[in-house]
Enzyme design. Sequence first.
Site, PDB file in Angstrom:
ATOM      1  N   ASP A  76      21.609  30.545 -31.523  1.00 14.27           N
ATOM      2  CA  ASP A  76      21.128  30.418 -30.129  1.00 14.27           C
ATOM      3  C   ASP A  76      19.657  30.819 -29.942  1.00 14.27           C
ATOM      4  O   ASP A  76      19.330  32.021 -29.999  1.00 14.27           O
ATOM      5  CB  ASP A  76      21.941  31.302 -29.170  1.00 14.27           C
ATOM      6  CG  ASP A  76      23.449  31.112 -29.268  1.00 14.27           C
ATOM      7  OD1 ASP A  76      23.956  30.819 -30.368  1.00 14.27           O
ATOM      8  OD2 ASP A  76      24.126  31.293 -28.230  1.00 14.27           O
TER       9      ASP A  76
ATOM     10  N   ASN B 170      20.219  28.808 -24.774  1.00 11.11           N
ATOM     11  CA  ASN B 170      19.444  29.777 -23.999  1.00 11.11           C
ATOM     12  C   ASN B 170      17.938  29.573 -24.169  1.00 11.11           C
ATOM     13  O   ASN B 170      17.146  30.484 -23.913  1.00 11.11           O
ATOM     14  CB  ASN B 170      19.791  31.206 -24.425  1.00 11.11           C
ATOM     15  CG  ASN B 170      21.275  31.466 -24.488  1.00 11.11           C
ATOM     16  OD1 ASN B 170      21.865  31.526 -25.571  1.00 11.11           O
ATOM     17  ND2 ASN B 170      21.892  31.600 -23.332  1.00 11.11           N
TER      18      ASN B 170
ATOM     19  N   ASN C 182      28.229  27.445 -23.063  1.00 16.76           N
ATOM     20  CA  ASN C 182      28.565  27.648 -21.653  1.00 16.76           C
ATOM     21  C   ASN C 182      27.349  27.534 -20.731  1.00 16.76           C
ATOM     22  O   ASN C 182      27.498  27.308 -19.536  1.00 16.76           O
ATOM     23  CB  ASN C 182      29.248  29.009 -21.466  1.00 16.76           C
ATOM     24  CG  ASN C 182      28.437  30.141 -22.037  1.00 16.76           C
ATOM     25  OD1 ASN C 182      28.082  30.136 -23.222  1.00 16.76           O
ATOM     26  ND2 ASN C 182      28.127  31.125 -21.221  1.00 16.76           N
ATOM     27  N   HIS C 183      26.146  27.680 -21.276  1.00 18.65           N
ATOM     28  CA  HIS C 183      24.936  27.573 -20.439  1.00 18.65           C
ATOM     29  C   HIS C 183      24.405  26.151 -20.324  1.00 18.65           C
ATOM     30  O   HIS C 183      23.306  25.949 -19.795  1.00 18.65           O
ATOM     31  CB  HIS C 183      23.836  28.487 -20.990  1.00 18.65           C
ATOM     32  CG  HIS C 183      24.062  29.937 -20.689  1.00 18.65           C
ATOM     33  ND1 HIS C 183      23.947  30.463 -19.415  1.00 18.65           N
ATOM     34  CD2 HIS C 183      24.416  30.973 -21.492  1.00 18.65           C
ATOM     35  CE1 HIS C 183      24.214  31.760 -19.445  1.00 18.65           C
ATOM     36  NE2 HIS C 183      24.517  32.092 -20.694  1.00 18.65           N
TER      37      HIS C 183
ATOM     38  N   HIS D 235      27.146  32.204 -29.564  1.00 16.04           N
ATOM     39  CA  HIS D 235      27.377  32.742 -28.213  1.00 16.04           C
ATOM     40  C   HIS D 235      27.219  34.257 -28.101  1.00 16.04           C
ATOM     41  O   HIS D 235      26.694  34.724 -27.095  1.00 16.04           O
ATOM     42  CB  HIS D 235      28.742  32.339 -27.641  1.00 16.04           C
ATOM     43  CG  HIS D 235      29.053  32.951 -26.294  1.00 16.04           C
ATOM     44  ND1 HIS D 235      28.386  32.557 -25.152  1.00 16.04           N
ATOM     45  CD2 HIS D 235      29.925  33.912 -25.915  1.00 16.04           C
ATOM     46  CE1 HIS D 235      28.855  33.263 -24.121  1.00 16.04           C
ATOM     47  NE2 HIS D 235      29.775  34.090 -24.555  1.00 16.04           N
TER      48      HIS D 235
ATOM     49  N   HIS E   8      25.385  36.307 -29.865  1.00 15.93           N
ATOM     50  CA  HIS E   8      23.983  36.672 -30.091  1.00 15.93           C
ATOM     51  C   HIS E   8      23.782  37.812 -31.078  1.00 15.93           C
ATOM     52  O   HIS E   8      22.652  38.279 -31.240  1.00 15.93           O
ATOM     53  CB  HIS E   8      23.275  37.009 -28.766  1.00 15.93           C
ATOM     54  CG  HIS E   8      23.123  35.831 -27.862  1.00 15.93           C
ATOM     55  ND1 HIS E   8      22.375  35.850 -26.715  1.00 15.93           N
ATOM     56  CD2 HIS E   8      23.628  34.578 -27.935  1.00 15.93           C
ATOM     57  CE1 HIS E   8      22.434  34.680 -26.124  1.00 15.93           C
ATOM     58  NE2 HIS E   8      23.193  33.887 -26.838  1.00 15.93           N
TER      59      HIS E   8
HETATM   60 FE   LIG Z   1      23.890  31.966 -26.293  1.00 17.41          FE
HETATM   61 FE   LIG Z   2      26.979  31.059 -24.727  1.00 17.77          FE
END
Ligand SMILES: [Fe+2]
Ligand SMILES: [Fe+2]
Length: 265
Positions: free
Chosen positions: A8, A40, A67-68, A182, A184
């Site tokens: 990410d 992100n 999810n973002h 996710h 991180h």
């Molecule tokens: Fe993320």
């Molecule tokens: Fe995420």
Amino acid sequence: MNILFVGDIFGSAGRRIVREHIGHVRRAHEVDLTIVNVENAAGGFGVTPQIAEDIFEMGADVLTTGNHVWDKKELIDYLKSAASDGEERPRRLLRPANFSPGLPGYGVFEGKTQGGVDYAVLQLQGRVFMTAIDDPFRAADALLANIKAKVIVVDFHGEATSEKVAMGWYLDGRVTAVLGTHTHVPTADERILPLGTAFQTDVGMSGPYDSIIGVEKDMVLQKFLTGMPGKFEAAKGNPRMCAALVTCDARTGRASQIQRIMLGE
Ligand SMILES: [Fe+2]
Ligand SMILES: [Fe+2]
């Protein structure tokens, strides 16, 4: 063949550190397929079409999200501009496949490397401690039934380590790699499972590590201390690029090696 999967990207610090390292890592390891999670990349929340294009320019073949994915409204038109059988960049930006049917975007991309190897990238999202979505395990079965490529990389975007480990075992021998995103925080459990699937619970974020999973630490601390809602902004300090490098047999898709990569300034 060698596959580079970058975790990410978080905010401008994440974009900068990936820009600094992705080229030399791809060259040094003769990478044939580069996948980057960008959920992100735009200030910590989602990704814009321009940032996605920039990351493709850095050498990414396929981008994944999570999810973002809906955080930046302009991305929705970008996703809608892709034809299902197309190969253009918007078609190569994925969102989790097990969201509600009919949403913009796709959860699978099937392509061919420059060296002529067929591959597929599949993104799924977990359900434990996350919003209620379709079963990622059954979704994986359904999607894999229609994928002809032997080299298959799964980005499993999940919160719970147990669910991600479970997906690794569930898909062992059926895909080249199951790589978690996710949370991180990179996990030190990279391994080749018995039937030839490379696995890591979480690849870790490519972003500022003097932060709380990417966000300015004082803002998140304040929320933990008071429970009050507050503004979250991407941190900048101590950026690192986290990635996994997977080596596999291009004919069988079977993985032989997985290596963790973490590079700072
Ligand atoms: Fe993320
Ligand atoms: Fe995420």
